[in-house]
Write an enzyme that holds these catalytic residues in place. Structure first.
Site, PDB file in Angstrom:
ATOM      1  N   CYS A   1      -3.382  -3.123  12.921  1.00 38.53           N
ATOM      2  CA  CYS A   1      -2.426  -4.161  12.511  1.00 38.53           C
ATOM      3  C   CYS A   1      -2.432  -5.298  13.532  1.00 38.53           C
ATOM      4  O   CYS A   1      -2.530  -6.464  13.173  1.00 38.53           O
ATOM      5  CB  CYS A   1      -1.033  -3.570  12.381  1.00 38.53           C
ATOM      6  SG  CYS A   1      -0.891  -2.338  11.073  1.00 38.53           S
TER       7      CYS A   1
ATOM      8  N   ARG B   1       0.805  -1.217   0.000  1.00 40.03           N
ATOM      9  CA  ARG B   1       0.000   0.000   0.000  1.00 40.03           C
ATOM     10  C   ARG B   1       0.841   1.271   0.000  1.00 40.03           C
ATOM     11  O   ARG B   1       0.475   2.272  -0.611  1.00 40.03           O
ATOM     12  CB  ARG B   1      -0.917  -0.015   1.244  1.00 40.03           C
ATOM     13  CG  ARG B   1      -1.660   1.273   1.528  1.00 40.03           C
ATOM     14  CD  ARG B   1      -2.390   1.163   2.866  1.00 40.03           C
ATOM     15  NE  ARG B   1      -1.489   0.843   3.963  1.00 40.03           N
ATOM     16  CZ  ARG B   1      -0.732   1.727   4.602  1.00 40.03           C
ATOM     17  NH1 ARG B   1      -0.750   3.009   4.243  1.00 40.03           N
ATOM     18  NH2 ARG B   1       0.052   1.354   5.601  1.00 40.03           N
TER      19      ARG B   1
END
Length: 264
Positions: free
Chosen positions: A146, A21
């Site tokens: 995360c 990303r």
């Protein structure tokens, strides 16, 4: 820590090059686990110096249910600055999900308070879980979680924690995550009358950014030193009453700090 150096070697030797990303590029593998016995020392990396103040204040910030970087900045912690908006807001990130998860019926759930009560009253439960992965609010978060789910387990008077981390930055993030969840486990053990057991760290996509390979290789040349010890300065009966001054790190003798750029 040997476990961390083994992880670094595993990713370098078995990982594949992948885009990501941020556009930085990674060497990535899928699925890995480390185990740390908390009775053997506090698992804070010794192959480079870590900023314990940032680790501790971030955890206290999560536990407050806060999602604005103001508290962190006031305490000299800048690790979330890149993701905050002009008002310091991050959206419903970790603190919001831990302390005020919004259910489908509008109910607000304090997962941390519920967890601690369940550990005290039903330690054999298989539902001692906290999740930050609230699918209905991910699009509102500055950064989706995360380290997204953790579970506790009580055995023989000891409290163990297993974390599932969907995305793990080996050089910058993982050392912080290890120390943070080890600290959280010790704090919860303290307020529930248990001893710390194991911290088990389970990964999904575990990766080294291309611009961190040199730093990781430098760490692999450094010897592993004895782990420090962590103790609390006073008796505390509530997880929400801890302050930074309550954490005392002893015998921390790491190698020098190594800089690395954050991929945003």
């Amino acid at each position: 820590m040997k476990q961390y150096k083994d992880l670094c070697r595993h990713v370098l030797e078995h990982g594949e090059k992948k885009g990501d990303r941020t556009g930085t590029g990674t060497i990535s593998t899928f699925g890995y686990q480390m185990r740390f016995h908390l009775q053997e020392g506090f698992p804070m990396l010794t192959t480079k110096k870590l900023h314990f103040k940032s680790i501790a204040h971030e955890l206290l910030w999560f536990l407050k249910g806060d999602t604005n970087v103001r508290y962190l900045q006031e305490n000299g912690v800048r690790i979330w600055n890149e993701w905050a908006d002009e008002n310091g807001e991050l959206g419903p990130v970790y603190g919001s999900q831990w302390r005020s998860w919004r259910g489908a019926d509008g109910e607000t759930i304090d997962q941390i308070s519920r967890l601690i009560e369940d550990i005290k009253t039903n330690p054999n439960s298989r539902r001692l879980i906290v999740s930050a992965w609230n699918v209905g609010e991910i699009d509102k978060m500055a950064l989706p979680p995360c380290h997204c789910l953790f579970q506790f387990y009580v055995s023989d008077g000891k409290l163990s924690c297993q974390l599932y981390q969907r995305s793990a930055d080996v050089f910058l993030g993982v050392p912080f995550n290890i120390a943070s969840y080890a600290l959280l486990t010790m704090m919860i053990a303290h307020v529930t009358g248990l001893e710390p057991g194991e911290f088990i760290h389970t990964f999904g996509d575990v990766h080294i950014y291309q611009n961190h390979i040199e730093q990781v290789n430098l760490q692999l040349t450094r010897d592993v030193r004895p782990l420090p010890k962590l103790r609390f300065a006073r008796e505390i009966d509530s997880i929400f009453n801890f302050a930074f001054e309550d954490f005392i790190i002893e015998d921390y003798d790491p190698h020098p700090h190594i800089k690395g750029a954050v991929s945003v």
